[in-house]
Design an enzyme around this catalytic site. Structure first.
Site, PDB file in Angstrom:
ATOM      1  N   LYS A   1       0.840  -1.203   0.000  1.00  0.00           N
ATOM      2  CA  LYS A   1       0.000   0.000   0.000  1.00  0.00           C
ATOM      3  C   LYS A   1       0.876   1.253   0.000  1.00  0.00           C
ATOM      4  O   LYS A   1       0.619   2.201  -0.743  1.00  0.00           O
ATOM      5  CB  LYS A   1      -0.876   0.022   1.265  1.00  0.00           C
ATOM      6  CG  LYS A   1      -2.257  -0.513   1.038  1.00  0.00           C
ATOM      7  CD  LYS A   1      -3.158  -0.061   2.170  1.00  0.00           C
ATOM      8  CE  LYS A   1      -4.338  -0.992   2.290  1.00  0.00           C
ATOM      9  NZ  LYS A   1      -5.030  -0.878   3.557  1.00  0.00           N
TER      10      LYS A   1
ATOM     11  N   ALA B   1     -36.055   2.353  -3.379  1.00  0.00           N
ATOM     12  CA  ALA B   1     -36.313   0.939  -3.096  1.00  0.00           C
ATOM     13  C   ALA B   1     -35.568   0.072  -4.103  1.00  0.00           C
ATOM     14  O   ALA B   1     -35.313   0.486  -5.223  1.00  0.00           O
ATOM     15  CB  ALA B   1     -37.804   0.663  -3.179  1.00  0.00           C
TER      16      ALA B   1
ATOM     17  N   CYS C   1     -19.913  -0.584   5.379  1.00  0.00           N
ATOM     18  CA  CYS C   1     -20.306   0.210   6.551  1.00  0.00           C
ATOM     19  C   CYS C   1     -21.680  -0.119   7.111  1.00  0.00           C
ATOM     20  O   CYS C   1     -21.781  -0.630   8.222  1.00  0.00           O
ATOM     21  CB  CYS C   1     -20.242   1.699   6.220  1.00  0.00           C
ATOM     22  SG  CYS C   1     -18.555   2.258   6.017  1.00  0.00           S
TER      23      CYS C   1
ATOM     24  N   LYS D   1     -22.495  -0.228  -4.745  1.00  0.00           N
ATOM     25  CA  LYS D   1     -23.096   1.031  -5.187  1.00  0.00           C
ATOM     26  C   LYS D   1     -22.285   1.531  -6.370  1.00  0.00           C
ATOM     27  O   LYS D   1     -21.158   1.063  -6.578  1.00  0.00           O
ATOM     28  CB  LYS D   1     -23.089   2.060  -4.051  1.00  0.00           C
ATOM     29  CG  LYS D   1     -21.686   2.506  -3.640  1.00  0.00           C
ATOM     30  CD  LYS D   1     -21.680   3.376  -2.402  1.00  0.00           C
ATOM     31  CE  LYS D   1     -21.883   4.828  -2.726  1.00  0.00           C
ATOM     32  NZ  LYS D   1     -21.699   5.689  -1.536  1.00  0.00           N
TER      33      LYS D   1
ATOM     34  N   ARG E   1     -17.691  -5.394  -1.209  1.00  0.00           N
ATOM     35  CA  ARG E   1     -17.948  -5.973   0.113  1.00  0.00           C
ATOM     36  C   ARG E   1     -19.455  -6.027   0.368  1.00  0.00           C
ATOM     37  O   ARG E   1     -20.159  -5.036   0.190  1.00  0.00           O
ATOM     38  CB  ARG E   1     -17.276  -5.128   1.209  1.00  0.00           C
ATOM     39  CG  ARG E   1     -15.793  -5.389   1.318  1.00  0.00           C
ATOM     40  CD  ARG E   1     -15.175  -4.501   2.365  1.00  0.00           C
ATOM     41  NE  ARG E   1     -15.245  -3.095   1.981  1.00  0.00           N
ATOM     42  CZ  ARG E   1     -14.923  -2.091   2.787  1.00  0.00           C
ATOM     43  NH1 ARG E   1     -14.532  -2.315   4.027  1.00  0.00           N
ATOM     44  NH2 ARG E   1     -14.998  -0.847   2.360  1.00  0.00           N
TER      45      ARG E   1
HETATM   46  C1  UDX Z   1     -22.296   5.004   4.291  1.00  0.00           C
HETATM   47  C2  UDX Z   1     -22.780   6.352   4.829  1.00  0.00           C
HETATM   48  O1  UDX Z   1     -23.644   6.980   3.853  1.00  0.00           O
HETATM   49  C3  UDX Z   1     -21.596   7.244   5.147  1.00  0.00           C
HETATM   50  O2  UDX Z   1     -22.036   8.483   5.699  1.00  0.00           O
HETATM   51  C4  UDX Z   1     -20.703   6.517   6.121  1.00  0.00           C
HETATM   52  O3  UDX Z   1     -19.552   7.292   6.415  1.00  0.00           O
HETATM   53  C5  UDX Z   1     -20.278   5.169   5.570  1.00  0.00           C
HETATM   54  O4  UDX Z   1     -21.436   4.398   5.229  1.00  0.00           O
HETATM   55  P1  UDX Z   1     -21.389   4.152   1.913  1.00  0.00           P
HETATM   56  O5  UDX Z   1     -21.122   2.834   2.544  1.00  0.00           O
HETATM   57  O6  UDX Z   1     -20.372   4.743   1.012  1.00  0.00           O
HETATM   58  O7  UDX Z   1     -21.635   5.253   3.052  1.00  0.00           O
HETATM   59  O8  UDX Z   1     -22.727   3.982   1.096  1.00  0.00           O
HETATM   60  P2  UDX Z   1     -24.149   4.716   0.969  1.00  0.00           P
HETATM   61  O9  UDX Z   1     -24.096   5.756  -0.076  1.00  0.00           O
HETATM   62  O10 UDX Z   1     -24.658   5.116   2.287  1.00  0.00           O
HETATM   63  O11 UDX Z   1     -25.017   3.511   0.384  1.00  0.00           O
HETATM   64  C6  UDX Z   1     -25.132   2.298   1.138  1.00  0.00           C
HETATM   65  C7  UDX Z   1     -25.947   1.284   0.421  1.00  0.00           C
HETATM   66  O12 UDX Z   1     -27.319   1.663   0.423  1.00  0.00           O
HETATM   67  C8  UDX Z   1     -25.600   1.035  -1.040  1.00  0.00           C
HETATM   68  O13 UDX Z   1     -25.585  -0.359  -1.261  1.00  0.00           O
HETATM   69  C9  UDX Z   1     -26.723   1.705  -1.798  1.00  0.00           C
HETATM   70  O14 UDX Z   1     -26.955   1.112  -3.039  1.00  0.00           O
HETATM   71  C10 UDX Z   1     -27.888   1.505  -0.846  1.00  0.00           C
HETATM   72  N1  UDX Z   1     -28.966   2.488  -1.011  1.00  0.00           N
HETATM   73  C11 UDX Z   1     -28.737   3.806  -0.787  1.00  0.00           C
HETATM   74  C12 UDX Z   1     -30.253   2.063  -1.346  1.00  0.00           C
HETATM   75  O15 UDX Z   1     -30.503   0.862  -1.526  1.00  0.00           O
HETATM   76  N2  UDX Z   1     -31.261   2.979  -1.435  1.00  0.00           N
HETATM   77  C13 UDX Z   1     -31.053   4.299  -1.242  1.00  0.00           C
HETATM   78  O16 UDX Z   1     -32.003   5.091  -1.358  1.00  0.00           O
HETATM   79  C14 UDX Z   1     -29.748   4.731  -0.907  1.00  0.00           C
END
Ligand code: UDX
Length: 447
Positions: free
Chosen positions: A37, A263, A271, A335, A342
């Site tokens: 890294k 949805a 996270c 996402k 993960r």
């Molecule tokens: C999240 C928090 O948003 C962030 O503030 C924290 O620091 C770390 O965890 P992240 O893991 O990057 O961030 O993803 P996030 O954008 O929150 O999306 C999480 C998951 O929810 C994704 O799989 C996304 O596809 C899903 N999601 C999100 C939905 O299914 N519907 C939604 O409306 C929004």
């Protein structure tokens, strides 16, 4: 004299934080225990896909032509201790194997390795997501193990960055939360964050437990919002309603808001799932488990969506077995704008169908290498069109912009069946139907 900053742990959070601190004008020394890294970062390369991060690193990493030279990396804790006034601990806290609780071993090890070298006053700032109560314990251990004694102070400063927006969220945070025990610690952190605070980021000062809780509470709320709308999708499916319209109409109420009401197959990633589980586990230890039993339901609504997507695909293919059926999966990451797979709902669905005998071909704009490592037995295609070639059904499982821009007519030429299931409610049904496709989505009427 400007503060000197170190960042311990250079994963998602740490690499971004280190680059952002250099961007804010500080001299920064990043540390990691993984030599590969460090070698990559020294060349200005990022071990993951995150928009804008590599550019920001290259702008500051010493030794790169034209860089500010403010950002360096090392593996040596003694060097870190000698260099820094403020040490950010950014190591990860995964879910423990076989349990809900959070694995604190990386945090504990970072503190244990740093503390014996702290011979001068220093502020150690935890950014990792930890169970409430950890800061209290770590502060005690730090003061005991550091030669500087109580002059080696602790503060907690949770991180809210989202993957895909990590650089923006770090340079322009929507809030900065600090858990501190002295005016001195607050003063140092105000100095560190003077830039974003000057641009309007709220600066919330609180105690250790509250600062730790803000992070897990925020992620629990977000998870709840997603599972809420997914529960409504289940009801819509039963009642013949349209969850997308429902979410739109709910969202106009600004007490509810329209964000995080998409949805689909639900949340995944490094996270939300592990944070809600660790939160439940910690509440149990504190004797407050009843307060969080609802999170168990949030988790199971979420996990149920993946199975529901599999069943929807089975049904669309006429029911029965997946044997001999060709299934194209668009999206592997949890996402869009990330290469992170993960606990990805998309890969989970792809894997389930594959294990039930379907011939699954996956395409993802950035997640192919990581997906291939996790699920080597799935087939992978170089492009979306190649994945769809000959498919009996197409599953849209991660909402990349690239997929919204696909031409349904072109895909219709190569698919063996014009059947698409939108697991993210992100494609435009009218466009697909106009091109002769049967379009179905979760929580929406099928015609
Ligand atoms: C999240 C928090 O948003 C962030 O503030 C924290 O620091 C770390 O965890 P992240 O893991 O990057 O961030 O993803 P996030 O954008 O929150 O999306 C999480 C998951 O929810 C994704 O799989 C996304 O596809 C899903 N999601 C999100 C939905 O299914 N519907 C939604 O409306 C929004």
């Amino acid at each position: 004299m400007a503060l000197k900053i170190t960042v311990i742990g250079t994963g998602y959070l740490g690499a971004t934080h280190a680059a952002a601190m250099a961007e804010l004008g500080f001299e920064v020394l990043g540390l990691d225990v993984v030599p590969e890294k460090i070698e990559m970062l020294q060349r200005g390369e990022v071990p993951m896909y995150e928009p804008g991060l590599e550019e920001l690193l290259r702008k500051h990493v010493a030794g790169i032509e034209g860089s500010s030279g403010r950002l360096r990396f090392t593996m040596d804790f003694a060097e870190v201790a000698a260099f820094g006034d403020v040490h950010f601990v950014c190591v990860n806290t995964p879910q423990k194997h076989g349990e809900y609780a959070c694995d604190m071993s990386y945090v504990d090890s970072a503190f244990a390795q740093l503390a014996p070298h702290l011979t001068k006053p220093a502020l150690v700032v935890g950014k990792s997501t930890v169970p409430v109560g950890s800061a209290e314990r770590l502060a005690r251990e730090l003061a005991a193990a550091a030669p500087a004694g109580v002059e080696a102070e602790l503060a907690w400063n949770p991180e809210f960055l989202r993957e895909g927006f990590a650089v923006k969220d770090t340079l322009h945070p929507d809030r900065i939360v600090v858990g501190v025990r002295s005016a001195h610690a607050e003063k140092l952190l105000r100095e560190v964050y003077a830039g974003p605070v000057g641009e309007g980021s709220p600066f919330v000062v609180t105690d250790f437990p509250t600062s730790e809780l803000v992070k897990t509470a925020a992620n629990s709320f977000l998870a709840t919002k997603i599972s809420f709308i997914n529960a409504m999708a289940e009801v819509c499916e039963a009642a013949g309603g349209d969850v997308v319209k429902l979410a739109e109409a709910l969202g106009y109420d600004d007490r509810i808001g329209k964000k995080f009401l998409r949805a689909g197959i639900g949340f995944g990633g490094g996270c939300l799932p592990k944070d809600i589980r660790a939160f439940m586990a910690r509440a149990g230890e504190l004797g407050a488990d009843q307060a969080l039993t609802f999170l168990r339901e949030i988790d199971s609504i979420n996990m149920r969506r993946r199975g529901q997507m599999v069943e929807m695909a089975r049904e669309a293919l006429g029911g029965g077995s997946f044997l001999g059926k060709r299934v194209a999966v668009l999206g592997a990451t949890f996402k869009p704008d990330s290469d992170d797979v993960r606990d990805s709902p998309a890969l989970n669905v792809a894997g389930q169908i594959h294990l039930q005998g379907g011939q699954v071909t996956v395409y993802d704009p950035k997640g192919m290498a990581n997906a291939g490592r996790l699920f080597p037995t799935l087939a992978y295609a170089e492009t979306a069109v190649d994945a769809v070639r000959g498919a009996d059904v197409v599953l849209h499982l991660t909402e990349w912009r690239e997929f919204r821009e696909l031409d349904p007519a072109v895909l219709g030429e190569v698919a063996s069946n014009r059947l698409i299931l939108d697991g993210r409610n992100a494609l435009d049904p009218t466009v697909w139907r106009a091109a002769g496709w049967t379009y179905r989505a979760m929580g929406r009427p099928s015609a």
